[in-house]
Design a protein around this motif. Structure first.
Motif, PDB file in Angstrom:
ATOM      1  N   PHE A 276       8.131  -0.370 -12.036  1.00  0.00           N
ATOM      2  CA  PHE A 276       9.531  -0.040 -12.297  1.00  0.00           C
ATOM      3  C   PHE A 276      10.405  -1.248 -11.993  1.00  0.00           C
ATOM      4  CE2 PHE A 276       7.778   4.195 -11.482  1.00  0.00           C
ATOM      5  CZ  PHE A 276       8.374   4.943 -12.493  1.00  0.00           C
ATOM      6  N   PHE A 277      11.414  -1.460 -12.842  1.00  0.00           N
ATOM      7  CA  PHE A 277      12.426  -2.485 -12.591  1.00  0.00           C
ATOM      8  C   PHE A 277      13.781  -1.790 -12.513  1.00  0.00           C
ATOM      9  CE2 PHE A 277       8.935  -4.834 -14.421  1.00  0.00           C
ATOM     10  CZ  PHE A 277       8.902  -5.983 -13.653  1.00  0.00           C
ATOM     11  N   VAL A 278      14.576  -2.178 -11.515  1.00  0.00           N
ATOM     12  CA  VAL A 278      15.847  -1.504 -11.259  1.00  0.00           C
ATOM     13  C   VAL A 278      16.984  -2.508 -11.344  1.00  0.00           C
ATOM     14  CG1 VAL A 278      17.200  -0.163  -9.599  1.00  0.00           C
ATOM     15  CG2 VAL A 278      14.716   0.177  -9.766  1.00  0.00           C
ATOM     16  N   ASP A 279      17.964  -2.164 -12.156  1.00  0.00           N
ATOM     17  CA  ASP A 279      19.180  -2.968 -12.265  1.00  0.00           C
ATOM     18  C   ASP A 279      20.324  -2.094 -11.749  1.00  0.00           C
ATOM     19  OD1 ASP A 279      21.149  -4.746 -12.837  1.00  0.00           O
ATOM     20  OD2 ASP A 279      21.061  -4.500 -15.012  1.00  0.00           O
ATOM     21  N   ALA A 280      20.839  -2.416 -10.569  1.00  0.00           N
ATOM     22  CA  ALA A 280      21.853  -1.565  -9.941  1.00  0.00           C
ATOM     23  C   ALA A 280      23.051  -2.389  -9.517  1.00  0.00           C
ATOM     24  CB  ALA A 280      21.262  -0.854  -8.732  1.00  0.00           C
ATOM     25  N   MET A 281      24.208  -1.775  -9.608  1.00  0.00           N
ATOM     26  CA  MET A 281      25.446  -2.434  -9.194  1.00  0.00           C
ATOM     27  C   MET A 281      26.213  -1.521  -8.243  1.00  0.00           C
ATOM     28  SD  MET A 281      26.746  -4.076 -12.809  1.00  0.00           S
ATOM     29  CE  MET A 281      28.174  -4.790 -11.991  1.00  0.00           C
ATOM     30  N   ASP A 282      26.758  -2.121  -7.204  1.00  0.00           N
ATOM     31  CA  ASP A 282      27.651  -1.413  -6.275  1.00  0.00           C
ATOM     32  C   ASP A 282      27.005  -0.179  -5.655  1.00  0.00           C
ATOM     33  OD1 ASP A 282      29.625  -3.258  -6.905  1.00  0.00           O
ATOM     34  OD2 ASP A 282      30.331  -2.037  -8.588  1.00  0.00           O
ATOM     35  N   GLY A 283      25.736  -0.278  -5.387  1.00  0.00           N
ATOM     36  CA  GLY A 283      25.054   0.876  -4.830  1.00  0.00           C
ATOM     37  C   GLY A 283      25.140   0.920  -3.316  1.00  0.00           C
ATOM     38  N   ARG A 284      25.439   2.102  -2.794  1.00  0.00           N
ATOM     39  CA  ARG A 284      25.438   2.312  -1.357  1.00  0.00           C
ATOM     40  C   ARG A 284      24.793   3.661  -1.077  1.00  0.00           C
ATOM     41  NH1 ARG A 284      30.180  -0.208  -2.473  1.00  0.00           N
ATOM     42  NH2 ARG A 284      30.709  -2.066  -1.257  1.00  0.00           N
ATOM     43  N   HIS A 285      24.150   3.751   0.072  1.00  0.00           N
ATOM     44  CA  HIS A 285      23.490   5.008   0.407  1.00  0.00           C
ATOM     45  C   HIS A 285      23.397   5.098   1.918  1.00  0.00           C
ATOM     46  CE1 HIS A 285      20.492   8.235   0.611  1.00  0.00           C
ATOM     47  NE2 HIS A 285      20.769   8.478  -0.659  1.00  0.00           N
ATOM     48  N   GLU A 286      23.476   6.315   2.422  1.00  0.00           N
ATOM     49  CA  GLU A 286      23.448   6.490   3.874  1.00  0.00           C
ATOM     50  C   GLU A 286      22.131   6.024   4.490  1.00  0.00           C
ATOM     51  OE1 GLU A 286      23.125  10.555   5.264  1.00  0.00           O
ATOM     52  OE2 GLU A 286      22.761  11.246   3.190  1.00  0.00           O
ATOM     53  N   PHE A 287      21.025   6.043   3.709  1.00  0.00           N
ATOM     54  CA  PHE A 287      19.729   5.629   4.246  1.00  0.00           C
ATOM     55  C   PHE A 287      19.512   4.120   4.153  1.00  0.00           C
ATOM     56  CE2 PHE A 287      18.160   9.970   2.589  1.00  0.00           C
ATOM     57  CZ  PHE A 287      18.663  10.608   3.707  1.00  0.00           C
ATOM     58  N   LEU A 288      20.319   3.431   3.328  1.00  0.00           N
ATOM     59  CA  LEU A 288      20.122   2.006   3.085  1.00  0.00           C
ATOM     60  C   LEU A 288      20.480   1.198   4.332  1.00  0.00           C
ATOM     61  CD1 LEU A 288      19.456  -0.240   0.988  1.00  0.00           C
ATOM     62  CD2 LEU A 288      21.917  -0.273   0.455  1.00  0.00           C
ATOM     63  N   PRO A 289      19.521   0.464   4.902  1.00  0.00           N
ATOM     64  CA  PRO A 289      19.831  -0.339   6.098  1.00  0.00           C
ATOM     65  C   PRO A 289      20.864  -1.416   5.784  1.00  0.00           C
ATOM     66  CG  PRO A 289      17.448  -0.058   5.836  1.00  0.00           C
ATOM     67  CD  PRO A 289      18.085   0.413   4.559  1.00  0.00           C
ATOM     68  N   PRO A 290      21.673  -1.802   6.760  1.00  0.00           N
ATOM     69  CA  PRO A 290      22.701  -2.839   6.550  1.00  0.00           C
ATOM     70  C   PRO A 290      22.065  -4.145   6.072  1.00  0.00           C
ATOM     71  CG  PRO A 290      23.036  -1.711   8.649  1.00  0.00           C
ATOM     72  CD  PRO A 290      21.713  -1.250   8.133  1.00  0.00           C
ATOM     73  N   GLY A 291      22.744  -4.771   5.112  1.00  0.00           N
ATOM     74  CA  GLY A 291      22.316  -6.073   4.630  1.00  0.00           C
ATOM     75  C   GLY A 291      21.238  -6.042   3.564  1.00  0.00           C
ATOM     76  N   GLU A 292      20.738  -4.841   3.209  1.00  0.00           N
ATOM     77  CA  GLU A 292      19.680  -4.741   2.208  1.00  0.00           C
ATOM     78  C   GLU A 292      20.272  -4.585   0.814  1.00  0.00           C
ATOM     79  OE1 GLU A 292      16.621  -5.277   2.671  1.00  0.00           O
ATOM     80  OE2 GLU A 292      16.321  -5.064   4.819  1.00  0.00           O
ATOM     81  N   ASP A 293      19.556  -5.115  -0.170  1.00  0.00           N
ATOM     82  CA  ASP A 293      19.979  -5.012  -1.566  1.00  0.00           C
ATOM     83  C   ASP A 293      19.634  -3.621  -2.098  1.00  0.00           C
ATOM     84  OD1 ASP A 293      20.774  -6.559  -4.182  1.00  0.00           O
ATOM     85  OD2 ASP A 293      18.939  -5.438  -4.673  1.00  0.00           O
ATOM     86  N   PHE A 294      20.617  -2.935  -2.651  1.00  0.00           N
ATOM     87  CA  PHE A 294      20.427  -1.558  -3.106  1.00  0.00           C
ATOM     88  C   PHE A 294      19.369  -1.466  -4.210  1.00  0.00           C
ATOM     89  CE2 PHE A 294      21.633   1.975  -5.946  1.00  0.00           C
ATOM     90  CZ  PHE A 294      21.538   3.031  -5.049  1.00  0.00           C
TER      91      PHE A 294
END
Length: 451
Positions: A276-294
């Motif tokens: 799978f390849f993911v192209d995402a913009m402006d993604g945020r999520h409560e589980f996403l650790p700080p500093g990680e690319d969504f």
């Protein structure tokens, strides 16, 4: 090759040539004394296969017993290790080794196991084989079907016609529900074979054929009755990253989970892997650790990756167990969110229910019945158990078969029967049975006992 005794000298006969056997002393004596037993065995077998008289058979069996006793009086049981090594070198040696029923026992205080003869084979006193006799007539179509399966391993209509004197139409009417004409191959098959396997495809084929030929309506009805029950979402799992899930469902899930995110997911197949390849913009999520690319985070979750996380730079860069664990835990949280979301989303659950059932809920296990099975070359003093016949028949019908029966339930006879019947029916020219080294001789003895 076979041992040959010529003018008192022992030779090995191989491809038309005689080569002196490199045996001396006691080993040479064992080989020479083995020959009368081997030849007497063959004489008994010849009489059995030619259906000789009881008097001829009894006389030959007496010779076999006297030659066997003479060998044992000089050298001990034929399965004694030093005897078995010599005898096993002859192609007919396993027959002679099978004359004894043996057990490996370890006397008190002894360092090694010893061979103990617990009995002798029935060939010394009974008719253990007879030439196969193909039937020429039967009393009913049902009997004809049983004989066809036993002798041909299939529904052989010409053979059944010859046995009953009936036409194909008459036989098919009499055996309705027991045999079916498969529209995919236009061959007759048994009920067990037809109503198992990929019944969804078979039902579609029967339905299509029945629309133009009413004779196939019974096929359609019988298959409809065995179609697997539709599995609903609570009865199956769809792991996050399953490649049969439409990518638009993953995109919608991510957009619902991460408010405001715009995601484009694509699935690429290469020679090495599906990714799978993911192209995402402006993604945020409560589980996403700080500093990680969504986008990379979603991609890792979809592709089942468990990457490490590091701190420091250059030579000081080291793996951080805490950050690694936190990141991997966040991936698992996203996967768990998917597992909770799709069954509750009406559109997603309906879509995935249809896909899952169409792909994975098509098969019906075969319930093979080998009660009709006849092994024409089998020792008639041995009676195979029902599950042994069922397993042999399943292997003949379906090929690849796993035999996971418990110890002591007769797997040796099952494997022997499969090999023998595959060769008899022409399914295999030279069946091979792989056996652990310590069991080779005992397996060969059991094979010879059955055949």
């Amino acid at each position: 090759g076979s041992y040959v005794l010529d003018k008192g000298k022992l030779y090995d006969y191989d491809k038309g040539t005689l080569a002196p056997v490199e045996l001396t002393g006691a080993s040479l004596a064992r080989a020479k004394d083995f020959l009368p037993v081997r030849d007497a065995y063959q004489s008994v077998l010849d009489i059995l296969m030619s259906v000789g008289t009881d008097a001829d058979l009894t006389a030959a069996q007496r010779v076999l017993r006297s030659t066997y006793d003479a060998f044992v009086s000089k050298h001990g049981p034929v399965n004694k290790p030093e005897n078995a090594r010599i005898i096993h070198a002859d192609p007919n040696g396993p027959r002679v080794l099978a004359l004894e029923h043996i057990a490996r026992v370890k006397p008190a205080g002894a360092a090694r196991f010893e061979i103990k003869v617990t009995g002798l084979a029935d060939i010394f006193t009974k008719r253990v084989v007879s030439p196969p006799t193909t039937p020429t007539s039967t009393g009913s179509p049902k009997d004809a079907l049983i004989q066809s399966l036993a002798w041909k391993a299939e529904v052989d209509m010409p053979f059944m016609q010859a046995l009953t004197g009936k036409s194909v139409d008459e036989l098919s009417d009499d055996l309705a529900g027991e045999i079916f004409l498969d529209p995919a191959s236009d061959t007759w098959v048994t009920r067990d074979a037809y109503l198992s396997g990929d019944v969804v495809t078979k039902h579609a084929q029967a339905q299509a054929r029945a629309s133009v030929d009413p004779d196939f309506a019974p096929n359609q009805i019988a298959l409809a009755a065995v179609l697997p029950e539709t599995l609903t979402p609570e009865r199956f799992r769809v792991p996050f990253g399953s490649t049969y899930v439409p990518t638009e469902l993953y995109e919608r899930f991510i957009e619902v989970e991460a408010s405001g995110a715009k995601v484009k997911i694509s699935l690429t197949n290469t020679e090495m892997r599906t990714e799978f390849f993911v192209d995402a913009m402006d993604g945020r999520h409560e589980f996403l650790p700080p500093g990680e690319d969504f986008g990379a985070w979603v991609s890792d979750a979809l592709n089942g990756r468990l990457p490490d996380r590091y701190i420091g730079t250059g030579d000081d860069r080291v793996k951080s167990p805490e950050l690694t664990e936190r990141y991997r835990q966040s991936l698992q949280q996203l996967r768990e969110s998917w597992a909770a979301w799709w069954p509750e989303d009406v559109a997603a659950s309906e879509k995935l229910q249809g896909i899952y059932n169409a792909m994975f809920n098509r098969e019906v296990d075969a319930k093979t019945d080998g009660s009709h099975l006849i092994l024409p070359n089998q020792n008639p003093t041995i009676t195979l158990r029902p599950w042994q016949k069922d397993t042999i028949w399943r292997a003949l019908q379906r090929g690849n078969t796993g035999v996971f029966h418990a110890v002591g339930t007769g797997k040796t006879f099952i494997l022997s029967g499969i090999a023998g019947e595959m060769k008899r029916h022409g399914f295999a020219r030279k069946p091979m049975i792989a056996v652990r080294n310590p069991q080779v001789r005992s397996f060969a003895n059991d094979f010879m006992a059955l055949y």
